[in-house]
Design a protein around this motif. Structure first.
Motif, PDB file in Angstrom:
ATOM      1  N   ARG A 153      -4.542  -2.861   6.151  1.00 33.99           N
ATOM      2  CA  ARG A 153      -5.143  -4.173   5.947  1.00 33.99           C
ATOM      3  C   ARG A 153      -5.404  -4.855   7.287  1.00 33.99           C
ATOM      4  NH1 ARG A 153      -5.169  -6.405   0.878  1.00 33.99           N
ATOM      5  NH2 ARG A 153      -3.992  -5.273  -0.729  1.00 33.99           N
TER       6      ARG A 153
ATOM      7  N   VAL B 263       2.633  -6.699   6.106  1.00 33.22           N
ATOM      8  CA  VAL B 263       2.086  -5.863   5.051  1.00 33.22           C
ATOM      9  C   VAL B 263       3.034  -4.689   4.833  1.00 33.22           C
ATOM     10  CG1 VAL B 263       0.107  -4.543   4.234  1.00 33.22           C
ATOM     11  CG2 VAL B 263      -0.236  -6.503   5.739  1.00 33.22           C
TER      12      VAL B 263
ATOM     13  N   HIS C 264      -5.128   2.873   3.784  1.00 30.71           N
ATOM     14  CA  HIS C 264      -5.969   1.781   4.256  1.00 30.71           C
ATOM     15  C   HIS C 264      -5.078   0.731   4.902  1.00 30.71           C
ATOM     16  CE1 HIS C 264      -8.884  -1.439   4.453  1.00 30.71           C
ATOM     17  NE2 HIS C 264      -8.076  -2.209   3.714  1.00 30.71           N
TER      18      HIS C 264
ATOM     19  N   ASP D   8      -8.706  -9.233   5.710  1.00 33.65           N
ATOM     20  CA  ASP D   8      -8.240  -8.953   4.345  1.00 33.65           C
ATOM     21  C   ASP D   8      -7.222  -9.996   3.891  1.00 33.65           C
ATOM     22  OD1 ASP D   8      -9.791  -6.646   4.114  1.00 33.65           O
ATOM     23  OD2 ASP D   8      -8.216  -5.385   4.989  1.00 33.65           O
TER      24      ASP D   8
ATOM     25  N   GLU E 134       0.844  -1.191   0.000  1.00 30.71           N
ATOM     26  CA  GLU E 134       0.000   0.000   0.000  1.00 30.71           C
ATOM     27  C   GLU E 134       0.878   1.238   0.000  1.00 30.71           C
ATOM     28  OE1 GLU E 134      -3.199  -0.089  -0.190  1.00 30.71           O
ATOM     29  OE2 GLU E 134      -3.684  -2.172   0.281  1.00 30.71           O
TER      30      GLU E 134
ATOM     31  N   HIS F 208       2.596  -4.380  10.327  1.00 33.02           N
ATOM     32  CA  HIS F 208       2.705  -3.363   9.286  1.00 33.02           C
ATOM     33  C   HIS F 208       4.159  -2.880   9.198  1.00 33.02           C
ATOM     34  CE1 HIS F 208      -1.674  -3.178   9.053  1.00 33.02           C
ATOM     35  NE2 HIS F 208      -1.694  -3.152  10.375  1.00 33.02           N
TER      36      HIS F 208
END
Length: 402
Positions: free
Chosen positions: A11, A36, A9, A15, A2, A121
């Protein structure tokens, strides 16, 4: 992945589960940590980071906490220096994008003993399409001569004309020369560089020739054989003519311990025939760069101490013996290795221009300083020259001439 901005956004585990189902991947076959990746805006990405590829030896040094330095002026190609080696640094491209992700977990770190899926993340701090590779190379030591020649030591009587701003101490010299510390220290000996009052000074050729001549004169004055040199008497006789740092350096270069000893058992010394004859030849070549062979050899013999015999092979690296077709005579021409280009291709071009065919013994002094641990003399000749045989002797010529 992303794009990471204020409205990004994030995740969720749902997701991830949905994405795995869509891809037909069974979740039980994966480790339970999902990472992510988010791109940072350009202004937040790390623009100063560069990727450098290291071999196993250098990687081990990094892991041990040893340091490297990058050396080179703005107008020079940077090199990487360890304590005893120098490496060329080259930019290379990669067909894949390389991502810089701090704290990214690899496979062995991402299998946590937990039945639930864990979501982490990670920010991508940089994207790279290029990296730097290194290759061991020769240190840029010939630059020493260029830097130190203006302030070279010619004798005490010339010291008042030396500009102090042109002098180099250790720190200044290290900043200018692209070489490891060990290589630079060795070069100080090889190039006859001495330390006078904290500054490094090149012994000029004139000073070297004059000082060695004075040292050799003591052979006749004291009726010494070439292997009966008394160091203490030599130093005492020349202390008012040659400063000690110069005498120390030149005696170390030209004299070696003899098999003979003094009455008290202390060693006597002998002058190295090859080094002594080579210096005396350089004196003749400086006065006359091109000389008829017989005339040169006669002059060389006259100026050489008794029991020393000048030979053609002693001219190795400083002069060539060639046949002059126009004058139908053999000549000795000045051709010092230090005058040749540093670039390998340009050097071979210059060598084959002055002489079309060389034996290994003849050409080695002119290319030995371009060798590395992975590229010896034979490898250089294989790559840059053509081999042929003449009366059972290997000869090397230009690879590109017909």
């Amino acid at each position: 992945m992303e794009f990471n901005d204020n409205s990004r956004h994030l995740r969720s585990t749902e997701d991830i589960t949905e994405a795995l189902k869509s891809a037909g991947v069974k979740e039980v076959s994966l480790h339970n940590v999902s990472q992510v990746l988010y791109y940072l805006p350009n202004e937040e990405a790390n623009q100063d980071c560069r990727l450098l590829e290291l071999d196993d030896q250098l990687l081990e040094m990094v892991e041990k906490g040893e340091s490297f330095t990058f050396q080179g002026r703005v107008d020079e190609t940077a090199v990487l220096c360890t304590k005893n080696r120098t490496y060329e640094v080259r930019e290379a491209e990669t067909s894949n994008s390389l991502l810089l992700v701090p704290d990214f977990k690899f496979s062995s770190q991402s299998n946590i003993n937990d039945s639930s899926r864990i979501l982490e993340h990670k920010d991508v701090k940089g994207i790279f399409y290029k990296y730097y590779e290194i290759r061991e190379c020769k240190p840029q030591l010939p630059k020493l001569l260029t830097l130190l020649d203006p302030s070279s030591f010619k004798g005490q009587e010339y010291e008042s004309s030396i500009d102090s701003a042109a002098l180099f101490d250790w720190d200044k010299l290290r900043n200018e020369i692209q070489a490891s510390e060990a290589e630079l220290l060795q070069a100080l000996d090889d190039y006859l560089i001495i330390n006078i009052n904290g500054y490094f000074r090149l012994i000029s050729f004139e000073c070297e020739a004059r000082s060695v001549t004075l040292m050799l004169d003591l052979l006749d004055e004291n009726s010494w054989e070439v292997d009966e040199v008394d160091r203490e008497i030599t130093y005492d006789a020349l202390k008012n003519l040659i400063i000690k740092p110069v005498l120390d350096t030149l005696f170390k270069k030209y004299a070696e311990v003899s098999e003979k000893k003094k009455d008290d058992g202390s060693p006597l010394y002998k002058y190295n025939e090859i080094k002594t004859c080579k210096l005396l030849a350089k004196v003749l070549l400086a006065a006359s760069p091109v000389t008829e062979y017989k005339q040169f050899m006669e002059s060389w013999h006259i100026g050489t101490p008794d029991k020393m015999t000048p030979k053609d092979e002693y001219l190795s690296g400083i002069a060539l013996v060639i046949w002059n077709k126009k004058l139908s005579r053999k000549e000795v021409i000045s051709y010092p290795e230090t005058s040749l280009p540093r670039d390998i291709t340009a050097r071979f071009h210059a060598l084959f221009k002055v002489k079309s065919k060389w034996t290994v013994q003849e050409i080695t002094p002119y290319i030995i300083n371009l060798t590395t641990s992975k590229m010896n003399v034979q490898a250089l000749l294989t790559k840059y020259a053509r081999c042929s045989m003449s009366n059972g002797v290997k000869l090397y010529s230009s690879k590109y001439d017909n």
